[in-house]
Design an enzyme around this catalytic site. Structure first.
Site, PDB file in Angstrom:
ATOM      1  N   HIS A  83      -1.922   1.918   7.107  1.00 29.24           N
ATOM      2  CA  HIS A  83      -1.437   0.533   7.107  1.00 29.24           C
ATOM      3  C   HIS A  83      -0.764   0.211   8.434  1.00 29.24           C
ATOM      4  CE1 HIS A  83       0.303  -2.929   4.523  1.00 29.24           C
ATOM      5  NE2 HIS A  83       0.567  -3.203   5.791  1.00 29.24           N
ATOM      6  N   HIS A  85      -0.691  -2.887  11.805  1.00 24.34           N
ATOM      7  CA  HIS A  85      -1.092  -4.186  12.367  1.00 24.34           C
ATOM      8  C   HIS A  85      -0.976  -4.042  13.876  1.00 24.34           C
ATOM      9  CE1 HIS A  85      -0.922  -6.075   8.370  1.00 24.34           C
ATOM     10  NE2 HIS A  85       0.171  -5.365   8.172  1.00 24.34           N
ATOM     11  N   LYS A 204      -8.384  -6.383   2.646  1.00 25.97           N
ATOM     12  CA  LYS A 204      -6.956  -6.404   2.318  1.00 25.97           C
ATOM     13  C   LYS A 204      -6.673  -7.759   1.681  1.00 25.97           C
ATOM     14  CE  LYS A 204      -2.323  -6.382   3.076  1.00 25.97           C
ATOM     15  NZ  LYS A 204      -1.759  -6.462   4.407  1.00 25.97           N
ATOM     16  N   HIS A 245      -1.930  -5.691  -1.046  1.00 26.47           N
ATOM     17  CA  HIS A 245      -0.497  -5.823  -0.784  1.00 26.47           C
ATOM     18  C   HIS A 245       0.144  -6.201  -2.112  1.00 26.47           C
ATOM     19  CE1 HIS A 245       3.174  -7.867   0.928  1.00 26.47           C
ATOM     20  NE2 HIS A 245       2.992  -8.575  -0.172  1.00 26.47           N
ATOM     21  N   HIS A 265       2.694  -0.961  -0.380  1.00 28.43           N
ATOM     22  CA  HIS A 265       4.120  -1.210  -0.662  1.00 28.43           C
ATOM     23  C   HIS A 265       4.534  -0.668  -2.042  1.00 28.43           C
ATOM     24  CE1 HIS A 265       3.802  -3.518   2.956  1.00 28.43           C
ATOM     25  NE2 HIS A 265       2.998  -4.394   2.382  1.00 28.43           N
ATOM     26  N   ASP A 337       2.925   0.468   7.932  1.00 28.14           N
ATOM     27  CA  ASP A 337       3.089  -0.952   8.283  1.00 28.14           C
ATOM     28  C   ASP A 337       3.625  -1.095   9.708  1.00 28.14           C
ATOM     29  OD1 ASP A 337       2.851  -3.674   7.952  1.00 28.14           O
ATOM     30  OD2 ASP A 337       4.244  -3.835   6.273  1.00 28.14           O
TER      31      ASP A 337
HETATM   32  N1  ARG Z   1       4.701  -6.515   5.308  1.00 24.71           N
HETATM   33  C1  ARG Z   1       5.638  -6.223   4.262  1.00 24.71           C
HETATM   34  C2  ARG Z   1       6.088  -7.493   3.599  1.00 24.71           C
HETATM   35  O1  ARG Z   1       6.303  -8.460   4.301  1.00 24.71           O
HETATM   36  C3  ARG Z   1       6.801  -5.465   4.801  1.00 24.71           C
HETATM   37  C4  ARG Z   1       7.731  -4.934   3.808  1.00 24.71           C
HETATM   38  C5  ARG Z   1       8.771  -4.135   4.467  1.00 24.71           C
HETATM   39  N2  ARG Z   1       9.828  -3.706   3.607  1.00 24.71           N
HETATM   40  C6  ARG Z   1       9.790  -2.606   2.900  1.00 24.71           C
HETATM   41  N3  ARG Z   1      10.857  -2.303   2.224  1.00 24.71           N
HETATM   42  N4  ARG Z   1       8.786  -1.854   2.855  1.00 24.71           N
HETATM   43  O2  ARG Z   1       6.230  -7.566   2.429  1.00 24.71           O
END
Ligand code: ARG
Length: 423
Positions: A83, A85, A204, A245, A265, A337
């Site tokens: 994951h 970007h 995705k 997601h 996540h 991420d």
């Molecule tokens: N791209 C994810 C979102 O906006 C990031 C989340 C980051 N926070 C975390 N606790 N993993 O939801």
């Protein structure tokens, strides 16, 4: 016409190339499958792929092979981040990102790709970008024009109107290109087909709200079961895996029921969601380092109070869910991420995975052999084994004792070619 002519010239000038053989050695090698470390490994590579793995002095070095010694280090397979970007920069968060055109993000993506591979990540799944930038980056890397990891591109992330994958911060009179926004079973099907046509190799989509979007509630489901079913069925029919997601409890379950391959996540998965994932064999790809970075640097980077409040809501819960899911036997892959936190720091997450219940070798497996399985790329990446690409990294010391050594990768080889490190 011009392109065709240029191609003909190139082909006419190309001499037949002899197979290139490389013999890679080092002091030690970690076999991620068994978890064992062996001494004095020798890896034979022909045209980028491994043909034999053995010990120095036992396995013969083919005549004419180029020698590549990675020194007094431990070698292991190149790491895989499920994951990222590549075209995002965390220090340009929030509204300030709107100052830059699409070409800017593609350009910085080239730099981020280099940072990523130099950090030891030789394969990444890019799960959301604009302008098909990840496809272009992949093409440029494959041509040797820029240096970077192998990329599995998703192109645009698909999402519902007003959902986490939409651009809700813009006022109604601002027209914005949103190729990933789709509603209804037919709409999501059409979008999957379109993105596939444009180079997506994985789909995705946003099953729930998220932290870094405007006007979405993290826990709220954003596609119906029927929409998710149609999306996954279409992607699978086209031979693509699907990454959802999903922070929210019900969205996670709907995504698993729809048959997605990875849940990204997975923050608020409950016991039933964990059980469903186990039964279905769905992978969790949990970015459990992010919370530290977002809370420390987010405000400075331009994130709004809305985003920070949502982060405080899910950060700790996500880590607790990670611990519970792993303990329950859910399959877990490494997904950072990166882009939300700095590219090149991907390996910081290993420490968090160990802190929250994984043995070091399992955290390493999550980023190698297991990630390759989740990608459906066992034939190519994830292990130092015959048939696979010679994607190999070298670290000082024993990563099964201290995953911290993965934060300072000493050498990186991709397809038998040294990308970083002295020879
Ligand atoms: N791209 C994810 C979102 O906006 C990031 C989340 C980051 N926070 C975390 N606790 N993993 O939801």
């Amino acid at each position: 016409m011009r392109a065709t002519m240029m191609m003909a010239v190139l082909l006419a000038g190309a001499a037949p190339v002899a197979a290139e053989t490389v013999a890679i050695s080092a002091a030690r090698m970690l076999d991620v499958n068994s978890g064992r470390i062996s001494d004095r490994p020798l890896v034979i590579v022909v045209d980028g792929r491994i043909t034999a793995v053995g010990r120095q002095g036992e396995l013969a070095v083919p005549a004419g092979a180029r020698q590549l010694d990675l020194g007094n280090h431990t070698i292991l397979p190149g790491l895989i981040d499920m994951h990222v970007h590549l075209t995002s920069d965390p220090t340009l968060s929030g509204m300030q990102a709107l100052r830059y055109p699409g070409s800017f993000w593609t350009a910085i993506g080239a730099g981020m790709a280099r940072r990523t591979i130099e950090a030891g990540f030789t394969t990444v799944r890019n799960v959301g970008s604009v302008d098909y930038a990840d496809v272009g980056l992949k093409q440029a890397i494959e041509r040797g024009a820029i240096v970077g990891p192998r990329i599995v591109p998703a192109t645009y992330a698909i999402g519902a109107t007003g959902g986490h994958c939409d651009t809700n911060e813009l006022p109604a009179n601002f027209v914005f290109d949103r190729p990933g926004i789709a509603d209804g079973p037919d709409g999501v099907r059409r979008t999957v087909r379109e993105l596939h046509k444009r180079g997506a190799e994985v789909i995705k989509y946003c099953a729930t709200g998220g932290v870094l979007s405007v006007g979405t509630s993290v826990g709220a489901q954003q596609y119906t079961q029927a929409e998710m079913n149609a999306l996954v069925e279409e992607a699978h029919m086209l031979g693509m895996k699907v990454a959802a997601h999903a922070h929210g409890t019900s969205g996670i379950k709907a995504a698993i029921r729809a048959g997605v391959d990875t849940i990204e996540h997975a923050s608020l998965a409950d016991a039933e969601g964990i059980e469903l994932a186990k039964k279905a064999g769905t992978w969790f790809s949990m970015d459990i380092y992010n919370d530290d970075y977002i809370l420390a640097e987010g405000a400075k980077n331009g994130l709004s109070e809305e985003n920070l409040a949502k982060e405080r809501e899910v950060g700790l819960k996500q880590r607790q869910t990670f611990q519970a899911a792993w303990k329950a036997g859910v399959k877990i892959v490494f997904g950072s991420d990166a882009g939300v936190y700095p590219h090149g720091d991907n390996a910081l997450q290993f420490g968090k995975m160990v802190e929250w219940g994984m043995a070091p070798i399992d955290a390493i497996r999550a980023a190698t052999i297991r990630a390759a399985e989740a990608l459906g790329r066992e034939a190519d990446v994830g292990q130092i084994a015959p048939g696979r690409y010679a994607d190999i990294i070298a670290v000082a010391g024993d990563p099964t004792q201290d995953v911290g050594v993965l934060r300072a990768v000493q050498a990186v080889v991709k397809g038998g070619v040294l990308v970083k490190g002295a020879n």
